[in-house]
Design a protein around this motif. Structure first.
Motif, short mmCIF file in Angstrom:
data_model
loop_
_atom_site.label_atom_id
_atom_site.label_comp_id
_atom_site.label_asym_id
_atom_site.label_seq_id
_atom_site.Cartn_x
_atom_site.Cartn_y
_atom_site.Cartn_z
N GLY A 80 -64.05 12.30 21.71
CA GLY A 80 -63.83 12.13 23.15
C GLY A 80 -64.99 10.88 23.57
N LYS A 118 -65.28 7.66 23.70
CA LYS A 118 -64.75 6.70 24.48
C LYS A 118 -64.24 7.12 25.87
CE LYS A 118 -64.27 3.05 20.81
NZ LYS A 118 -63.55 1.99 20.06
N ASP A 119 -63.60 8.21 25.81
CA ASP A 119 -62.57 8.65 26.79
C ASP A 119 -63.03 10.50 27.28
OD1 ASP A 119 -60.95 9.37 28.98
OD2 ASP A 119 -59.51 9.17 27.78
N LYS A 162 -62.33 12.33 29.09
CA LYS A 162 -60.87 13.27 29.37
C LYS A 162 -60.57 13.95 28.20
CE LYS A 162 -59.21 10.21 32.05
NZ LYS A 162 -58.09 9.57 32.96
N SER A 163 -60.41 12.99 26.90
CA SER A 163 -60.01 13.47 25.68
C SER A 163 -60.71 14.67 25.32
CB SER A 163 -60.11 12.37 24.86
OG SER A 163 -59.39 11.25 24.88
N SER A 199 -64.12 8.65 38.71
CA SER A 199 -63.88 7.92 37.53
C SER A 199 -62.86 8.89 36.43
CB SER A 199 -65.16 8.11 36.78
OG SER A 199 -65.83 9.40 36.41
N LEU A 200 -62.60 10.01 36.84
CA LEU A 200 -61.81 10.66 36.12
C LEU A 200 -60.19 10.76 36.71
CD1 LEU A 200 -63.62 14.20 35.27
CD2 LEU A 200 -63.36 12.31 33.67
N TRP A 239 -55.51 13.48 37.85
CA TRP A 239 -56.02 14.25 36.49
C TRP A 239 -56.59 15.56 36.69
CZ3 TRP A 239 -60.23 15.77 33.83
CH2 TRP A 239 -60.08 16.33 32.38
#
Length: 233
Positions: free
Chosen positions: A162, A164-165, A167-168, A225-226, A230
């Protein structure tokens, strides 16, 4: 109003400080939120059997926090200050406040206090510099054996996944992401629950957390940002 403006001008223009609007509540903004975040991150890491390096790397990445992470931050603050600060907050917050879950501190905290392992102002804390072959080498406290070991940069596959992201990573489903989600969700929920009691605007709350605890984003900026949708899901 005139007195208030004079004080604000003095602090802002002449002292070069940020002016933060807050209400007169226990811990004001930064300590009320920040100590909750710090305690939850530390206690949850201990209960999740994470190493201090693993927890610090996760906290640093998820919260865009300084490289001290959480255990390194406690070393800077001084573990000896945690009990009195917590007790002060417990005396001021309501009986149903989330702080009461920290009333019983982890055994490792008591062990460290008894052995004067309170952080940088002492011989060491969760981290310690030990001389090896003429060089000062960073060591970290093994929370299980209570012995110091040479610090190593942990390789957390899910956190790298995760990169770069974030959330991943939070969706990954291993013990590291579960830890991160617990600290993140509990902290943000605490902020949302108490925000109106702490200040009349969210900018002051974000500013207090950025400048008081060195986060690159305040809690409301993290939510943006998230994505609120989500987070709800």
């Amino acid at each position: 109003a005139e007195t208030r403006e004079k004080i604000a001008k003095l602090c802002d223009i002449y002292l070069g400080k940020s002016i933060i609007e807050c209400k007169d509540t226990p811990g004001f903004i930064a300590n009320r939120i920040g100590v909750f975040w710090m305690l939850h991150a530390a206690v949850k890491a201990i209960n999740s059997n994470l190493s201090v390096e693993e927890a610090d790397q996760i906290i640093m990445r998820v919260f865009n926090a300084p490289k001290t992470g959480v255990f390194g931050l406690i070393d800077v603050v001084g573990l000896d200050l945690v009990p009195p600060v917590l007790e002060s907050l417990l005396q001021g917050v309501p009986k149903n406040d989330g702080y009461h879950e920290f009333r019983d501190q982890p055994e490792i905290f008591q062990y460290m206090l008894e052995h004067d392992l309170i952080g940088r102002k002492a011989d060491g804390g969760f981290y310690k510099l030990i001389e090896l072959d003429g060089k000062r080498v960073k060591h970290s406290l093994n929370l299980n054996t209570r012995e110091y070991e040479v610090s190593k940069n942990p390789s957390i596959e899910s956190l790298n996944f995760g990169k770069k992201d974030i959330k991943s990573f939070l969706d990954y489903g291993d013990r590291f992401s579960d830890y991160a989600w617990s600290v993140l969700s509990e902290t943000l929920c605490y902020v949302l629950k108490h925000a109106e009691k702490l200040s009349d605007d969210i900018v002051s709350i974000d500013t207090a957390m950025r400048e008081g605890f060195g986060l690159k984003r305040g809690p409301f900026e993290i939510i943006d940002s998230l994505g609120a949708e989500w987070l709800r899901n």
